[in-house]
Motif scaffolding. Structure first.
Motif, PDB file in Angstrom:
ATOM      1  N   LEU A  13      29.275  42.568  -1.046  1.00 27.36           N
ATOM      2  CA  LEU A  13      28.006  41.927  -0.709  1.00 27.36           C
ATOM      3  C   LEU A  13      27.173  42.923   0.091  1.00 27.36           C
ATOM      4  N   VAL A  14      26.015  43.254  -0.431  1.00 29.39           N
ATOM      5  CA  VAL A  14      25.089  44.153   0.253  1.00 29.39           C
ATOM      6  C   VAL A  14      23.812  43.373   0.531  1.00 29.39           C
ATOM      7  N   GLY A  15      23.308  43.465   1.744  1.00 27.44           N
ATOM      8  CA  GLY A  15      22.122  42.695   2.095  1.00 27.44           C
ATOM      9  C   GLY A  15      21.147  43.479   2.949  1.00 27.44           C
ATOM     10  N   ASN A  67       9.424  33.698   8.431  1.00 28.87           N
ATOM     11  CA  ASN A  67       9.047  35.025   7.940  1.00 28.87           C
ATOM     12  C   ASN A  67      10.250  35.900   7.600  1.00 28.87           C
ATOM     13  N   LEU A  68      11.441  35.421   7.907  1.00 26.68           N
ATOM     14  CA  LEU A  68      12.637  36.218   7.651  1.00 26.68           C
ATOM     15  C   LEU A  68      13.043  36.112   6.186  1.00 26.68           C
ATOM     16  N   MET A  69      13.247  37.263   5.559  1.00 30.07           N
ATOM     17  CA  MET A  69      13.723  37.320   4.179  1.00 30.07           C
ATOM     18  C   MET A  69      15.078  38.022   4.167  1.00 30.07           C
ATOM     19  N   ALA A  70      16.041  37.420   3.482  1.00 29.31           N
ATOM     20  CA  ALA A  70      17.366  38.025   3.325  1.00 29.31           C
ATOM     21  C   ALA A  70      17.577  38.308   1.843  1.00 29.31           C
ATOM     22  N   ASP A  71      17.611  39.588   1.501  1.00 28.10           N
ATOM     23  CA  ASP A  71      17.772  40.033   0.118  1.00 28.10           C
ATOM     24  C   ASP A  71      19.237  40.418  -0.081  1.00 28.10           C
ATOM     25  N   LEU A  72      19.934  39.699  -0.960  1.00 26.74           N
ATOM     26  CA  LEU A  72      21.381  39.867  -1.113  1.00 26.74           C
ATOM     27  C   LEU A  72      21.738  40.315  -2.522  1.00 26.74           C
ATOM     28  N   TRP A  73      22.744  41.173  -2.603  1.00 21.31           N
ATOM     29  CA  TRP A  73      23.275  41.646  -3.880  1.00 21.31           C
ATOM     30  C   TRP A  73      24.787  41.461  -3.844  1.00 21.31           C
ATOM     31  N   LEU A  74      25.299  40.606  -4.722  1.00 22.01           N
ATOM     32  CA  LEU A  74      26.736  40.339  -4.776  1.00 22.01           C
ATOM     33  C   LEU A  74      27.302  40.884  -6.074  1.00 22.01           C
ATOM     34  N   GLU A  75      28.411  41.604  -5.950  1.00 19.89           N
ATOM     35  CA  GLU A  75      29.023  42.211  -7.131  1.00 19.89           C
ATOM     36  C   GLU A  75      30.538  42.050  -7.083  1.00 19.89           C
ATOM     37  N   PRO A  76      31.104  41.259  -8.005  1.00 18.33           N
ATOM     38  CA  PRO A  76      32.569  41.138  -8.067  1.00 18.33           C
ATOM     39  C   PRO A  76      33.176  42.426  -8.605  1.00 18.33           C
ATOM     40  N   GLN A  77      34.329  42.804  -8.042  1.00 17.06           N
ATOM     41  CA  GLN A  77      35.009  44.006  -8.493  1.00 17.06           C
ATOM     42  C   GLN A  77      35.864  43.680  -9.719  1.00 17.06           C
TER      43      GLN A  77
END
Length: 244
Positions: A165-167, A147-157
């Protein structure tokens, strides 16, 4: 302290600063670590500021000494991390029992790790006309383990080797469940890179130098971790320098 630990037949390595402790951990793999924030009357601030590195290297094997009056930084540290606490006034009565529990946990309990699977990747979606994958500034991925969901947003500078990395972790069966102060470890090829803890919304973030491969490890409950293996990070390097 040295005499007391020696009487317990412990082989010890002492470090007088956070920098020395980190250097020791690069060479040694101790069974446990004792952290004394107020040693020799010094301020706890330097120790607290470098504690992430120590904790990520010794997950579940750290205990903290405390006095009657702890500095605010130490109180914040104890609220942030689930650490065993031993009073300096009761070292003889409490130290060995706490150390023994850490040793027993290492030998009897094995860490349970579940691998999360990728259920969404923005790079696998159709590209708008005229847009190449290397031109995309960021990448969103969602992983699931039960049931665990990990929503990740990766953005190179841009024009940099840094990656943001924001999660957020959520329970799909219990959307109102809070994941406050959950440890999240960012692992590279050579070991732990950084440690973060979630806020009450299950959110966390990292800023790190480029690594070809990284993994997130999330402690969802005691001794039970979820491993999130991210795709090869070469895309981030290409995106950061695209057009430069």
């Amino acid at each position: 302290m040295r005499v007391l630990l020696g009487s317990m037949l412990c082989q010890c390595v002492f470090a007088s600063s956070v920098q020395q402790a980190i250097a020791v951990l690069e060479q040694e793999n101790p069974d446990a670590a004792i952290v004394d924030p107020g040693s020799e009357g010094s301020s706890a601030s330097p120790m607290v500021s470098g504690f992430d590195k120590i904790y990520s290297s010794l997950l579940g094997r750290v205990l903290v000494l405390s006095g009657k009056e702890s500095e605010p930084e130490v109180k914040d540290l104890l609220e942030r991390y689930p650490l065993p606490l031993v009073s300096r006034d009761r070292l003889l009565q409490e130290l060995w029992g706490n150390l023994e529990s850490l040793f027993r946990s290492k030998t009897v309990l094995s860490r349970v790790v579940d691998a999360a699977r990728l259920v969404f990747d923005s790079f696998l979606q159709p590209m708008p006309a005229g847009v190449r994958a290397t031109q995309l500034p960021a990448r969103r991925m969602v992983y699931q383990s039960e049931n665990l969901m990990a929503d990740l947003w990766l953005e190179p500078q841009t024009d940099s080797r840094h990656i943001a990395l924001v999660g957020q972790i959520v329970d799909s069966a219990r959307p109102d469940r809070q994941f406050d102060t959950v440890p999240v470890v960012l692992q590279g090829r050579k070991g732990a890179i950084a440690l973060a803890t979630t806020n009450k919304f299950g959110e966390f973030h990292f800023n790190f130098d480029f690594e070809p491969s990284v993994t997130l490890e999330i402690e969802v409950r005691g001794n039970h971790w979820v491993s999130v293996v991210l795709p090869c990070m070469e895309w981030a390097q290409r995106a950061a320098f695209a057009g430069s």
